[in-house]
Structure formats: C-alpha cells, structure tokens
Design a protein around this motif. Sequence first.
Motif, PDB file in Angstrom:
ATOM      1  N   ASN A 139      59.433 -81.787  23.088  1.00  0.00           N
ATOM      2  CA  ASN A 139      60.232 -80.569  23.171  1.00  0.00           C
ATOM      3  C   ASN A 139      61.388 -80.606  22.174  1.00  0.00           C
ATOM      4  OD1 ASN A 139      58.604 -79.494  25.162  1.00  0.00           O
ATOM      5  ND2 ASN A 139      59.862 -80.281  26.850  1.00  0.00           N
ATOM      6  N   HIS A 140      61.961 -81.821  22.026  1.00  0.00           N
ATOM      7  CA  HIS A 140      63.097 -81.978  21.109  1.00  0.00           C
ATOM      8  C   HIS A 140      62.656 -81.703  19.670  1.00  0.00           C
ATOM      9  CE1 HIS A 140      66.872 -83.413  19.555  1.00  0.00           C
ATOM     10  NE2 HIS A 140      66.258 -84.337  18.805  1.00  0.00           N
ATOM     11  N   ARG A 141      61.512 -82.270  19.299  1.00  0.00           N
ATOM     12  CA  ARG A 141      61.001 -82.039  17.940  1.00  0.00           C
ATOM     13  C   ARG A 141      60.660 -80.565  17.735  1.00  0.00           C
ATOM     14  NH1 ARG A 141      58.316 -86.995  18.872  1.00  0.00           N
ATOM     15  NH2 ARG A 141      56.398 -85.880  19.441  1.00  0.00           N
ATOM     16  N   GLY A 142      60.083 -79.971  18.766  1.00  0.00           N
ATOM     17  CA  GLY A 142      59.750 -78.555  18.667  1.00  0.00           C
ATOM     18  C   GLY A 142      60.991 -77.699  18.498  1.00  0.00           C
ATOM     19  N   GLY A 143      62.052 -78.076  19.217  1.00  0.00           N
ATOM     20  CA  GLY A 143      63.310 -77.343  19.083  1.00  0.00           C
ATOM     21  C   GLY A 143      63.911 -77.502  17.699  1.00  0.00           C
ATOM     22  N   GLN A 144      63.820 -78.712  17.118  1.00  0.00           N
ATOM     23  CA  GLN A 144      64.334 -78.941  15.759  1.00  0.00           C
ATOM     24  C   GLN A 144      63.573 -78.103  14.742  1.00  0.00           C
ATOM     25  OE1 GLN A 144      64.043 -83.257  15.363  1.00  0.00           O
ATOM     26  NE2 GLN A 144      66.279 -83.405  15.418  1.00  0.00           N
ATOM     27  N   GLU A 145      62.272 -78.058  14.893  1.00  0.00           N
ATOM     28  CA  GLU A 145      61.451 -77.302  13.953  1.00  0.00           C
ATOM     29  C   GLU A 145      61.762 -75.810  14.049  1.00  0.00           C
ATOM     30  OE1 GLU A 145      58.775 -76.152  11.077  1.00  0.00           O
ATOM     31  OE2 GLU A 145      59.699 -78.097  11.525  1.00  0.00           O
ATOM     32  N   ALA A 146      61.936 -75.325  15.264  1.00  0.00           N
ATOM     33  CA  ALA A 146      62.280 -73.910  15.447  1.00  0.00           C
ATOM     34  C   ALA A 146      63.642 -73.613  14.827  1.00  0.00           C
ATOM     35  CB  ALA A 146      62.282 -73.553  16.940  1.00  0.00           C
ATOM     36  N   GLY A 147      64.585 -74.549  14.979  1.00  0.00           N
ATOM     37  CA  GLY A 147      65.913 -74.378  14.393  1.00  0.00           C
ATOM     38  C   GLY A 147      65.855 -74.370  12.873  1.00  0.00           C
ATOM     39  N   ARG A 148      65.007 -75.237  12.327  1.00  0.00           N
ATOM     40  CA  ARG A 148      64.868 -75.287  10.870  1.00  0.00           C
ATOM     41  C   ARG A 148      64.317 -73.963  10.339  1.00  0.00           C
ATOM     42  NH1 ARG A 148      61.074 -76.299   6.798  1.00  0.00           N
ATOM     43  NH2 ARG A 148      59.406 -76.102   8.342  1.00  0.00           N
ATOM     44  N   ARG A 149      63.274 -73.464  10.990  1.00  0.00           N
ATOM     45  CA  ARG A 149      62.672 -72.210  10.541  1.00  0.00           C
ATOM     46  C   ARG A 149      63.662 -71.050  10.636  1.00  0.00           C
ATOM     47  NH1 ARG A 149      58.022 -73.991  13.546  1.00  0.00           N
ATOM     48  NH2 ARG A 149      58.609 -72.523  15.202  1.00  0.00           N
ATOM     49  N   GLU A 150      64.455 -71.050  11.705  1.00  0.00           N
ATOM     50  CA  GLU A 150      65.450 -69.986  11.879  1.00  0.00           C
ATOM     51  C   GLU A 150      66.512 -70.050  10.783  1.00  0.00           C
ATOM     52  OE1 GLU A 150      67.545 -66.755  13.490  1.00  0.00           O
ATOM     53  OE2 GLU A 150      65.492 -67.478  13.820  1.00  0.00           O
ATOM     54  N   LEU A 151      66.969 -71.260  10.456  1.00  0.00           N
ATOM     55  CA  LEU A 151      67.991 -71.433   9.420  1.00  0.00           C
ATOM     56  C   LEU A 151      67.444 -71.028   8.049  1.00  0.00           C
ATOM     57  CD1 LEU A 151      70.789 -72.332   8.567  1.00  0.00           C
ATOM     58  CD2 LEU A 151      69.971 -74.696   8.507  1.00  0.00           C
ATOM     59  N   VAL A 152      66.200 -71.408   7.789  1.00  0.00           N
ATOM     60  CA  VAL A 152      65.576 -71.038   6.516  1.00  0.00           C
ATOM     61  C   VAL A 152      65.455 -69.526   6.408  1.00  0.00           C
ATOM     62  CG1 VAL A 152      63.400 -71.105   5.225  1.00  0.00           C
ATOM     63  CG2 VAL A 152      64.349 -73.213   6.174  1.00  0.00           C
ATOM     64  N   SER A 153      65.006 -68.879   7.474  1.00  0.00           N
ATOM     65  CA  SER A 153      64.842 -67.432   7.468  1.00  0.00           C
ATOM     66  C   SER A 153      66.172 -66.718   7.234  1.00  0.00           C
ATOM     67  CB  SER A 153      64.221 -66.976   8.798  1.00  0.00           C
ATOM     68  OG  SER A 153      64.120 -65.569   8.848  1.00  0.00           O
ATOM     69  N   ARG A 154      67.212 -67.175   7.927  1.00  0.00           N
ATOM     70  CA  ARG A 154      68.527 -66.540   7.770  1.00  0.00           C
ATOM     71  C   ARG A 154      69.094 -66.775   6.372  1.00  0.00           C
ATOM     72  NH1 ARG A 154      72.088 -67.046  13.319  1.00  0.00           N
ATOM     73  NH2 ARG A 154      70.581 -66.025  14.719  1.00  0.00           N
ATOM     74  N   SER A 155      68.872 -67.968   5.835  1.00  0.00           N
ATOM     75  CA  SER A 155      69.381 -68.282   4.489  1.00  0.00           C
ATOM     76  C   SER A 155      68.678 -67.439   3.438  1.00  0.00           C
ATOM     77  CB  SER A 155      69.201 -69.776   4.178  1.00  0.00           C
ATOM     78  OG  SER A 155      70.017 -70.566   5.021  1.00  0.00           O
ATOM     79  N   LEU A 156      67.375 -67.221   3.604  1.00  0.00           N
ATOM     80  CA  LEU A 156      66.649 -66.363   2.671  1.00  0.00           C
ATOM     81  C   LEU A 156      67.175 -64.932   2.719  1.00  0.00           C
ATOM     82  CD1 LEU A 156      62.953 -67.580   3.104  1.00  0.00           C
ATOM     83  CD2 LEU A 156      64.335 -67.720   1.018  1.00  0.00           C
ATOM     84  N   GLN A 157      67.441 -64.441   3.933  1.00  0.00           N
ATOM     85  CA  GLN A 157      67.988 -63.092   4.069  1.00  0.00           C
ATOM     86  C   GLN A 157      69.371 -63.006   3.430  1.00  0.00           C
ATOM     87  OE1 GLN A 157      67.929 -62.032   8.224  1.00  0.00           O
ATOM     88  NE2 GLN A 157      65.699 -62.213   8.398  1.00  0.00           N
ATOM     89  N   SER A 158      70.186 -64.031   3.675  1.00  0.00           N
ATOM     90  CA  SER A 158      71.542 -64.044   3.106  1.00  0.00           C
ATOM     91  C   SER A 158      71.483 -64.095   1.583  1.00  0.00           C
ATOM     92  CB  SER A 158      72.326 -65.244   3.638  1.00  0.00           C
ATOM     93  OG  SER A 158      72.513 -65.161   5.033  1.00  0.00           O
ATOM     94  N   ALA A 159      70.561 -64.898   1.052  1.00  0.00           N
ATOM     95  CA  ALA A 159      70.416 -64.992  -0.403  1.00  0.00           C
ATOM     96  C   ALA A 159      70.060 -63.636  -0.997  1.00  0.00           C
ATOM     97  CB  ALA A 159      69.347 -66.030  -0.752  1.00  0.00           C
ATOM     98  N   GLN A 160      69.152 -62.911  -0.315  1.00  0.00           N
ATOM     99  CA  GLN A 160      68.738 -61.595  -0.807  1.00  0.00           C
ATOM    100  C   GLN A 160      69.903 -60.613  -0.788  1.00  0.00           C
ATOM    101  OE1 GLN A 160      65.722 -60.988  -2.190  1.00  0.00           O
ATOM    102  NE2 GLN A 160      66.674 -59.055  -2.800  1.00  0.00           N
TER     103      GLN A 160
END
Length: 281
Positions: free
Chosen positions: A11-32
Amino acid sequence: MPNSNAKFHCNHRGGQEAGRRELVSRSLQSAQHCLEDQDFGTAYAHYLLVLNLAPELKTSVKETFQFTLFKWAEELDSLARIQDLFNCYEQALELYPNDEVICNSMGEHLFRMGFRDEAAGYFHKAVKLNPDFADAKENFYRVANWLVERWHFIMLNDTKRNLTYLKAIENAVCSGCKSVLDIGTGTGILSMFAKKAGASSVYACELSKTMYELACDVVAANNMEREIKLLHLKSLDIEIPKHIPERVSLVVTETVDAGLFGEGIVESLIHAWEHLLLQPK
C-alpha cells in the motif's frame, strides 16, 4: 503478521507511485501555464522536475522542453547570466546526452561568447550524432574557418613537402627509431607517415581541441585509431607513464608558425629530448 506487513508495504509503494504521478501531472500543467505566460524560467524548472521524476516521458516532452530551454537561455544571455545559462545546458545534456539540437544550440551560445574552440566541439558532436543536421554542419564549417589556419590546407596539398617528410621519417624508422612522438600533430599526417613506415608505437599530441578532434577523424578514416595514440595535450604536459608508457626514440614536429610563441618549438623539442626521448648511449 508477515502478511499484514507485506500488505502495508504494498500500500505504501502504491501511495508513493500515486503521489509521483500526481506531482508529475501538476508540474506538466504548471509548465504549460508558465509557457503561456512566457515565464520560461519557471517552466524550465517544472520540466526539469518532470523529467527527473518521470524519465519515461523524455520522448513525449522533448520538443517542448527544447523550446523552453532555448527561450530561457535567450533570457539568461540577455541578462548576462552566463553561468546560469551554461548550468541549464549542462542539466539538459545530462537528460538528453545524445541530442544534436541541444548540442548545436550550446555551440551557438559558446561561439557568440568567443569560445570558438569549445563551440566547435559541440558542433562536431551534433554532426556526429546526426550527419544530416544542416545547421550543425554549417556551424561546424563556419567555426572551423576561424580555428583551422589556412596554411594547413597549403601544406597538406604540398606534395613535395609531404614526400620529403615521408622519406625522412621512413629513414629514421628504418634506422631503428621504432617509437615516435608527433608534437602538434594537426591533421595527424606525420603520425600516419610514421606508422606506415613501420614504427611500433606512435603517439601524437595536439593542443587545439578542434584540430585534435579533426586528427581523430582523419586517423579513424585511415583505420589507424588503434595504432596511433592521440593526446589532447600540450607537449610540455606529457608525463611518463601517465600519458605515454615509454620514452620515444624519435620526435617529429612542424610547429613552425606562431608556435614559436605558443606551443614553443625550441622549448618543446628541448623538453621532449630531456624527458620523452630516449637518451643516446
């Protein structure tokens, strides 16, 4: 209990992966959004974060990242923030080490700043990565005209001179001089003469980065890259056994123009005789 621990870690690894994807998505939006606002510095920082967190996106964001880098570099150049500009290109080349477009752009900045030898290295790498890259080829030929003295072409087309050197080197090698050092090798022609004459070991040094890289290409084109050791060094800096494993029995050189004041023909030959050349018995 072990099953409970395993479930927790999963569950911990799954939570980290979900957090990574969320951060990447937000950073891409911010970059745009930053690009739309022409805030290229912040957009560049967001893309750096994205590419470090999600290397799998390198291909999909490559063109936008290049655009952002180049725009940010233009701003840094206009603000005379030269070190920051170089840092950005170093970061970009860590992410895309074999990107000919970034290499070419880095070379263009270096050339405008007067670092022609360094610029030639980046243009040369860009052409190596993509021989059909017209801009890089044009840039490389342009900077080569600054760096390669015109007398190189005159000498290389002087048949009488070349045959005289070839004969002298053949005589020396046939007389027992089997290890050769070529000081200021230029295109590498004298080194290749020595190898063709039968020298067992041939070493060559060249101070100019552009001429050194040119010599590497010429030697490789003649299938001698494994037989001639090329050094991007001034002859005075060569150490035994750090750079070459032995004292040599023959030194060849043609540093005869401004080399008297740069590489220093007299000083180089004396140094080579004392430190690199086998002493007569």
